[in-house]
Design an enzyme around this catalytic site. Structure first.
Site, PDB file in Angstrom:
ATOM      1  N   CYS A 114       0.667  -1.303   0.015  1.00 17.34           N
ATOM      2  CA  CYS A 114       0.016   0.004   0.144  1.00 17.34           C
ATOM      3  C   CYS A 114       0.861   1.353  -0.002  1.00 17.34           C
ATOM      4  CB  CYS A 114      -1.087   0.029   1.195  1.00 17.34           C
ATOM      5  SG  CYS A 114      -1.904  -1.588   1.314  1.00 17.34           S
ATOM      6  N   HIS A 248      -3.058   7.099   2.744  1.00 16.36           N
ATOM      7  CA  HIS A 248      -3.625   5.786   2.334  1.00 16.36           C
ATOM      8  C   HIS A 248      -5.169   5.416   2.830  1.00 16.36           C
ATOM      9  CE1 HIS A 248      -4.251   1.755   1.284  1.00 16.36           C
ATOM     10  NE2 HIS A 248      -3.641   1.364   2.454  1.00 16.36           N
ATOM     11  N   ASN A 278     -10.420   0.222   0.456  1.00 17.79           N
ATOM     12  CA  ASN A 278      -8.719   0.246   0.334  1.00 17.79           C
ATOM     13  C   ASN A 278      -8.219  -0.340  -0.940  1.00 17.79           C
ATOM     14  OD1 ASN A 278      -6.172  -0.314   0.802  1.00 17.79           O
ATOM     15  ND2 ASN A 278      -6.336  -1.242   2.809  1.00 17.79           N
TER      16      ASN A 278
HETATM   17  N1  ACO Z   1     -18.621  -7.868  10.202  1.00 16.73           N
HETATM   18  C1  ACO Z   1     -18.890  -8.324  11.617  1.00 16.73           C
HETATM   19  N2  ACO Z   1     -18.009  -8.765  12.269  1.00 16.73           N
HETATM   20  C2  ACO Z   1     -16.578  -8.621  11.872  1.00 16.73           C
HETATM   21  C3  ACO Z   1     -16.079  -8.647  10.644  1.00 16.73           C
HETATM   22  C4  ACO Z   1     -17.257  -7.935   9.880  1.00 16.73           C
HETATM   23  N3  ACO Z   1     -16.706  -7.708   8.429  1.00 16.73           N
HETATM   24  N4  ACO Z   1     -14.796  -8.522  10.690  1.00 16.73           N
HETATM   25  C5  ACO Z   1     -14.642  -9.161  11.825  1.00 16.73           C
HETATM   26  N5  ACO Z   1     -15.672  -9.183  12.702  1.00 16.73           N
HETATM   27  C6  ACO Z   1     -15.676  -9.605  14.051  1.00 16.73           C
HETATM   28  C7  ACO Z   1     -14.725 -10.558  14.337  1.00 16.73           C
HETATM   29  O1  ACO Z   1     -14.804 -11.688  14.006  1.00 16.73           O
HETATM   30  C8  ACO Z   1     -14.490 -10.296  15.926  1.00 16.73           C
HETATM   31  O2  ACO Z   1     -15.378 -11.255  16.499  1.00 16.73           O
HETATM   32  P1  ACO Z   1     -15.168 -12.060  17.986  1.00 16.73           P
HETATM   33  O3  ACO Z   1     -15.245 -10.891  18.847  1.00 16.73           O
HETATM   34  O4  ACO Z   1     -16.358 -12.849  17.883  1.00 16.73           O
HETATM   35  O5  ACO Z   1     -13.911 -12.847  17.470  1.00 16.73           O
HETATM   36  C9  ACO Z   1     -15.104  -8.920  16.395  1.00 16.73           C
HETATM   37  O6  ACO Z   1     -15.673  -8.509  15.068  1.00 16.73           O
HETATM   38  C10 ACO Z   1     -13.954  -8.077  16.617  1.00 16.73           C
HETATM   39  O7  ACO Z   1     -12.915  -8.298  15.649  1.00 16.73           O
HETATM   40  P2  ACO Z   1     -11.574  -7.156  15.514  1.00 16.73           P
HETATM   41  O8  ACO Z   1     -10.555  -7.719  14.868  1.00 16.73           O
HETATM   42  O9  ACO Z   1     -11.163  -7.039  17.258  1.00 16.73           O
HETATM   43  O10 ACO Z   1     -12.275  -5.776  15.278  1.00 16.73           O
HETATM   44  P3  ACO Z   1     -11.629  -4.397  15.106  1.00 16.73           P
HETATM   45  O11 ACO Z   1     -12.393  -3.484  16.020  1.00 16.73           O
HETATM   46  O12 ACO Z   1     -10.224  -4.829  15.528  1.00 16.73           O
HETATM   47  O13 ACO Z   1     -11.622  -3.934  13.652  1.00 16.73           O
HETATM   48  C11 ACO Z   1     -10.599  -3.945  11.695  1.00 16.73           C
HETATM   49  C12 ACO Z   1     -11.364  -4.909  12.686  1.00 16.73           C
HETATM   50  C13 ACO Z   1     -11.482  -2.959  10.858  1.00 16.73           C
HETATM   51  C14 ACO Z   1      -9.853  -4.812  10.491  1.00 16.73           C
HETATM   52  C15 ACO Z   1      -9.614  -3.281  12.496  1.00 16.73           C
HETATM   53  O14 ACO Z   1      -8.553  -3.959  13.123  1.00 16.73           O
HETATM   54  C16 ACO Z   1      -8.448  -2.180  11.364  1.00 16.73           C
HETATM   55  O15 ACO Z   1      -8.947  -1.376  11.027  1.00 16.73           O
HETATM   56  N6  ACO Z   1      -7.226  -2.716  11.450  1.00 16.73           N
HETATM   57  C17 ACO Z   1      -6.366  -2.131  10.178  1.00 16.73           C
HETATM   58  C18 ACO Z   1      -6.494  -2.921   9.238  1.00 16.73           C
HETATM   59  C19 ACO Z   1      -6.364  -2.159   7.765  1.00 16.73           C
HETATM   60  O16 ACO Z   1      -6.627  -0.820   7.699  1.00 16.73           O
HETATM   61  N7  ACO Z   1      -5.711  -2.896   6.847  1.00 16.73           N
HETATM   62  C20 ACO Z   1      -5.527  -2.349   5.615  1.00 16.73           C
HETATM   63  C21 ACO Z   1      -4.059  -1.713   5.851  1.00 16.73           C
HETATM   64  S1  ACO Z   1      -2.694  -2.419   5.249  1.00 16.73           S
HETATM   65  C22 ACO Z   1      -3.083  -2.198   3.828  1.00 16.73           C
HETATM   66  O17 ACO Z   1      -3.753  -1.554   3.063  1.00 16.73           O
HETATM   67  C23 ACO Z   1      -2.683  -3.472   3.018  1.00 16.73           C
END
Ligand code: ACO
Length: 321
Positions: A114, A248, A278
């Site tokens: 990215c 980004h 993204n």
């Molecule tokens: N819909 C519903 N529930 C979901 C989803 C979804 N799409 N995805 C995950 N969950 C659930 C999980 O399974 C988990 O359930 P559990 O508690 O029963 O295990 C719960 O939601 C919480 O999951 P977390 O991973 O703790 O959620 P979090 O608040 O951390 O949000 C997210 C996840 C949005 C991915 C966050 O961690 C984030 O933004 N991270 C950065 C990711 C990113 O931006 N990546 C790309 C950047 S790098 C690149 O561009 C290649």
């Protein structure tokens, strides 16, 4: 700082728009969850186009916007992690489609996930002088490396491409910063098909994009802040004096966390992840082109582009327009 100008920009996305409500029908998720946790509402996903064709369409738009012809271009750099072939490169295939037949053109791909578009601009800046006019593209069809049954990742990503024309110019100045930190822990990765067949347990399969969201979040917020501070070192400009930051487009929570931490208003940050999701190496390029189309980028403005991604990689470009 270098005397380089962005002469034009353009972007392209595929035709099919997938909404959060569409995803509710295929994985256990909801519009509320996706919007609240990511800020994303829709993303564009390719059904008929590959990375070359999306990159080419963005390039055609950037060339038109710059008021040049393909024949003026002698350097093509494509940032992608989803090139259609191992070889020829995406850049060479776009060169062919654009009909750039001069023998004095250099065309190649780079992969910094990215952060790829930031890295590609940095490389172009180092080569301009020897080359006259660079076409720098960020292009991805991430949909082919997404597991559409995995709600943790499939809601986040989209396909698209953006491009800029860079050339030497007295009117604007740029500064560059890039960093990488090797990480093979699997925090953010899509494994490739090229393990050597002589290796034991070699598997000729590729893996879907895998991500530890929380770890990526922690890395991202630090990487953005560090990159902005580093790129402004030696420019005499403070973050408060920046008119527009184009980050980004991964997640609204990452951007608002950084804005809060740096004491900067959210209005300074250009956001289009709600529409496009993204798009990895394409995201900053699309955002720059869209901001320019919307009249948000004007002469004299101070702008920072900032990226972070797998590798880990991060970096920034400061532009005094
Ligand atoms: N819909 C519903 N529930 C979901 C989803 C979804 N799409 N995805 C995950 N969950 C659930 C999980 O399974 C988990 O359930 P559990 O508690 O029963 O295990 C719960 O939601 C919480 O999951 P977390 O991973 O703790 O959620 P979090 O608040 O951390 O949000 C997210 C996840 C949005 C991915 C966050 O961690 C984030 O933004 N991270 C950065 C990711 C990113 O931006 N990546 C790309 C950047 S790098 C690149 O561009 C290649």
């Amino acid at each position: 700082m270098k005397n380089i100008e962005i002469a034009g920009s353009g972007y392209a996305v595929p035709g099919r728009c997938i909404t959060n409500h569409d995803l509710e029908k295929t994985v256990d998720t909801s519009d509320e969850w996706i919007t609240a946790r990511t800020g994303i509402s829709t993303r564009y996903v390719s059904e008929t186009e590959n990375t070359v064709s999306l990159g080419c369409r963005a390039a055609v738009n950037a060339i038109a916007n710059a008021g040049i012809t393909p024949a003026d271009i002698d350097l093509i750099i494509v940032a992608t992690m989803t090139g259609d072939n191992l070889t020829p490169s995406t850049a060479c295939l776009i060169q062919e489609k654009l009909g750039i037949n001069s023998r004095h053109v250099m065309a190649f791909d780079i992969n910094a996930a990215c952060s790829g578009f930031i890295y590609a601009m940095h490389i172009a800046s180092a080569m301009l002088g020897q080359y006259r006019c660079a076409l720098v593209i960020g292009a991805e069809t991430l949909s082919k490396i997404i597991d559409w049954t995995d709600r943790n990742t499939c809601v986040l990503f989209g396909d698209g491409a953006g491009a800029v024309i860079m050339r030497p110019g007295e009117k604007s100045h740029m500064a560059f910063y890039a960093d990488s930190a090797g990480d093979s822990s699997g925090t953010l990765q899509a494994t490739g098909p090229l393990l050597h067949p002589a290796l034991e347990n070699c598997q000729r399969t590729f893996g879907y994009l895998h991500m530890d969201g929380k770890e990526v979040f922690r890395f991202a917020v630090k990487a953005i802040e560090d990159s902005i501070h580093h790129v402004l070192e030696g420019t005499g400009v403070t973050p408060e004096e920046i008119d527009l930051i184009i980050p980004h487009q991964a997640n609204i929570r990452i951007i608002s966390y950084v804005a809060r931490k740096m004491g900067l208003p959210m209005e300074k940050f250009f956001i289009n992840l709600d529409t496009f999701g993204n798009t990895s190496a394409a995201s900053i390029a699309i955002a720059f082109a869209q901001a320019q189309q919307q009249g948000l980028i004007r002469p004299g403005m101070k702008i920072v582009l900032v990226g972070f991604g797998a590798g880990f990689t991060n970096g920034a470009v400061y532009i005094r327009m």
